[in-house]
Design a protein around this motif. Structure first.
Motif, PDB file in Angstrom:
ATOM      1  N   ALA A  61      48.506  42.243  41.392  1.00 35.97           N
ATOM      2  CA  ALA A  61      47.170  42.242  42.005  1.00 35.97           C
ATOM      3  C   ALA A  61      46.573  40.849  42.020  1.00 35.97           C
ATOM      4  O   ALA A  61      45.938  40.436  43.005  1.00 35.97           O
ATOM      5  N   LEU A  62      46.760  40.113  40.941  1.00 38.17           N
ATOM      6  CA  LEU A  62      46.268  38.733  40.886  1.00 38.17           C
ATOM      7  C   LEU A  62      46.883  37.905  42.006  1.00 38.17           C
ATOM      8  O   LEU A  62      46.179  37.152  42.697  1.00 38.17           O
ATOM      9  N   CYS A  63      48.186  38.048  42.201  1.00 36.83           N
ATOM     10  CA  CYS A  63      48.879  37.249  43.226  1.00 36.83           C
ATOM     11  C   CYS A  63      48.416  37.617  44.628  1.00 36.83           C
ATOM     12  O   CYS A  63      48.254  36.738  45.488  1.00 36.83           O
ATOM     13  N   ILE A  64      48.212  38.905  44.880  1.00 32.04           N
ATOM     14  CA  ILE A  64      47.745  39.328  46.199  1.00 32.04           C
ATOM     15  C   ILE A  64      46.307  38.874  46.429  1.00 32.04           C
ATOM     16  O   ILE A  64      45.976  38.292  47.468  1.00 32.04           O
ATOM     17  N   ALA A  65      45.424  39.131  45.455  1.00 35.90           N
ATOM     18  CA  ALA A  65      44.002  38.824  45.632  1.00 35.90           C
ATOM     19  C   ALA A  65      43.762  37.343  45.893  1.00 35.90           C
ATOM     20  O   ALA A  65      42.897  36.970  46.692  1.00 35.90           O
ATOM     21  N   ARG A  66      44.524  36.495  45.221  1.00 38.87           N
ATOM     22  CA  ARG A  66      44.348  35.050  45.398  1.00 38.87           C
ATOM     23  C   ARG A  66      44.674  34.590  46.810  1.00 38.87           C
ATOM     24  O   ARG A  66      44.222  33.528  47.239  1.00 38.87           O
ATOM     25  N   ILE A 111      43.752  44.514  30.723  1.00 42.43           N
ATOM     26  CA  ILE A 111      44.371  43.191  30.608  1.00 42.43           C
ATOM     27  C   ILE A 111      44.242  42.456  31.937  1.00 42.43           C
ATOM     28  O   ILE A 111      43.902  41.262  31.984  1.00 42.43           O
ATOM     29  N   GLY A 112      44.487  43.165  33.008  1.00 47.26           N
ATOM     30  CA  GLY A 112      44.343  42.563  34.322  1.00 47.26           C
ATOM     31  C   GLY A 112      42.923  42.146  34.613  1.00 47.26           C
ATOM     32  O   GLY A 112      42.680  41.043  35.127  1.00 47.26           O
ATOM     33  N   ARG A 113      41.962  42.999  34.281  1.00 56.22           N
ATOM     34  CA  ARG A 113      40.562  42.677  34.566  1.00 56.22           C
ATOM     35  C   ARG A 113      40.151  41.349  33.944  1.00 56.22           C
ATOM     36  O   ARG A 113      39.469  40.527  34.563  1.00 56.22           O
ATOM     37  N   ARG A 114      40.566  41.125  32.696  1.00 52.72           N
ATOM     38  CA  ARG A 114      40.208  39.872  32.020  1.00 52.72           C
ATOM     39  C   ARG A 114      40.781  38.667  32.748  1.00 52.72           C
ATOM     40  O   ARG A 114      40.113  37.636  32.920  1.00 52.72           O
ATOM     41  N   LEU A 117      39.142  35.439  34.834  1.00 49.35           N
ATOM     42  CA  LEU A 117      39.484  34.045  34.549  1.00 49.35           C
ATOM     43  C   LEU A 117      39.910  33.304  35.815  1.00 49.35           C
ATOM     44  O   LEU A 117      39.639  32.110  35.973  1.00 49.35           O
ATOM     45  N   ALA A 118      40.582  34.015  36.708  1.00 51.90           N
ATOM     46  CA  ALA A 118      41.058  33.401  37.959  1.00 51.90           C
ATOM     47  C   ALA A 118      39.991  33.381  39.044  1.00 51.90           C
ATOM     48  O   ALA A 118      40.200  32.790  40.110  1.00 51.90           O
ATOM     49  N   GLY A 119      38.854  34.027  38.785  1.00 52.27           N
ATOM     50  CA  GLY A 119      37.779  34.032  39.768  1.00 52.27           C
ATOM     51  C   GLY A 119      38.012  34.935  40.956  1.00 52.27           C
ATOM     52  O   GLY A 119      37.452  34.706  42.036  1.00 52.27           O
ATOM     53  N   VAL A 120      38.817  35.984  40.791  1.00 51.46           N
ATOM     54  CA  VAL A 120      39.107  36.883  41.915  1.00 51.46           C
ATOM     55  C   VAL A 120      38.640  38.310  41.663  1.00 51.46           C
ATOM     56  O   VAL A 120      38.931  39.206  42.459  1.00 51.46           O
ATOM     57  N   GLU A 121      37.915  38.533  40.557  1.00 53.54           N
ATOM     58  CA  GLU A 121      37.536  39.909  40.239  1.00 53.54           C
ATOM     59  C   GLU A 121      36.655  40.528  41.318  1.00 53.54           C
ATOM     60  O   GLU A 121      36.666  41.746  41.522  1.00 53.54           O
ATOM     61  N   ASP A 122      35.926  39.698  42.065  1.00 50.42           N
ATOM     62  CA  ASP A 122      35.061  40.229  43.117  1.00 50.42           C
ATOM     63  C   ASP A 122      35.850  40.641  44.355  1.00 50.42           C
ATOM     64  O   ASP A 122      35.287  41.256  45.264  1.00 50.42           O
ATOM     65  N   ARG A 123      37.138  40.328  44.397  1.00 45.18           N
ATOM     66  CA  ARG A 123      37.972  40.717  45.543  1.00 45.18           C
ATOM     67  C   ARG A 123      38.760  41.995  45.268  1.00 45.18           C
ATOM     68  O   ARG A 123      39.463  42.486  46.157  1.00 45.18           O
ATOM     69  N   ILE A 124      38.686  42.516  44.036  1.00 44.18           N
ATOM     70  CA  ILE A 124      39.536  43.631  43.634  1.00 44.18           C
ATOM     71  C   ILE A 124      38.678  44.849  43.310  1.00 44.18           C
ATOM     72  O   ILE A 124      37.765  44.789  42.496  1.00 44.18           O
TER      73      ILE A 124
END
Length: 217
Positions: free
Chosen positions: A76-81, A101-104, A108-115
């Motif tokens: 999810a991190l890789c897609i959202a970025r 774990i993913g949410r944290r 940190l990566a600044g993409v939580e608003d995209r998920i």
């Protein structure tokens, strides 16, 4: 977490990894925390597969993406970025424990608003998706549910939209599983179903644990 395909010798995998772009500190932290888990760490995609997911997201210009099976959130991190500006990723999972774990790391990566993480049976989440065409989907969840998720996703894909399905070779057991486990049988049925689905153009590649690429016609 496995970092290589079961089909690729370790030395060759090291060469491939050494000639690919690496992952950043946040991704490395997420990978390390997942590797330290007891038992389920192997459910997460490798760093190289995550990088491929990101590149494909960018290539199709995805604004609306769906992931079925999120685990600790690396894919999810890789897609959202790599979503287009204003893009959103809907994640389907049933575990608050692992997705925390993913949410944290998303924060940190600044993409939580995209998920948009939905903790519920995936079939319920997919059936309730808004009437917005999906540009990209990554399916990596319970194997017995693959056929159901497929039938819910394909009608929601835009023409030219990309569906990616993981684990379709099942470490070679797709051909030779002496126990004929329920997961193996489900994957065989699913692969046969996709191969004759005239709504999509399909290629199955021996990448990672087997990865299906399907484009909506």
């Amino acid at each position: 977490m496995s970092t290589r395909s079961f089909l690729v010798p370790e030395a060759l995998q090291a060469y491939l990894t050494g000639h690919s772009s690496g992952v950043d500190e946040v991704a490395r932290s997420l990978i390390a925390e997942t590797q330290a888990l007891d038992g389920p760490s192997g459910m997460q995609v490798s760093a190289e597969q995550g990088q491929l997911l990101g590149l494909l997201t960018r290539l199709v210009g995805a604004r609306h993406a769906v992931e079925v099976g999120t685990f600790t959130g690396f894919s999810a991190l890789c897609i959202a970025r790599n979503l287009a500006e204003g893009g959103r990723l809907t994640c389907c999972d049933v575990s608050e424990q692992w997705t925390a774990i993913g949410r944290r790391h998303w924060a940190l990566a600044g993409v939580e608003d995209r998920i948009d993480l939905r903790i519920a049976p995936a079939a319920e989440t997919l059936a309730a998706l808004p009437d917005v065409p999906v540009d990209l989907c990554f399916l990596d969840a319970d194997k017995g549910g693959y056929a159901t998720y497929w039938d819910l996703l394909v009608p929601r894909m835009r023409p030219g939209g990309l569906l990616l399905v993981d684990n379709v070779l099942w470490s070679g057991r797709i051909l030779d599983d002496p126990e004929d486990s329920a997961d193996t049988l489900a994957l065989r049925t699913f692969n046969d179903k996709v191969a004759v689905d005239d709504r999509v153009d399909v290629v199955v590649l021996a990448l990672f644990d087997g990865l299906t690429f399907a484009v909506k016609r």
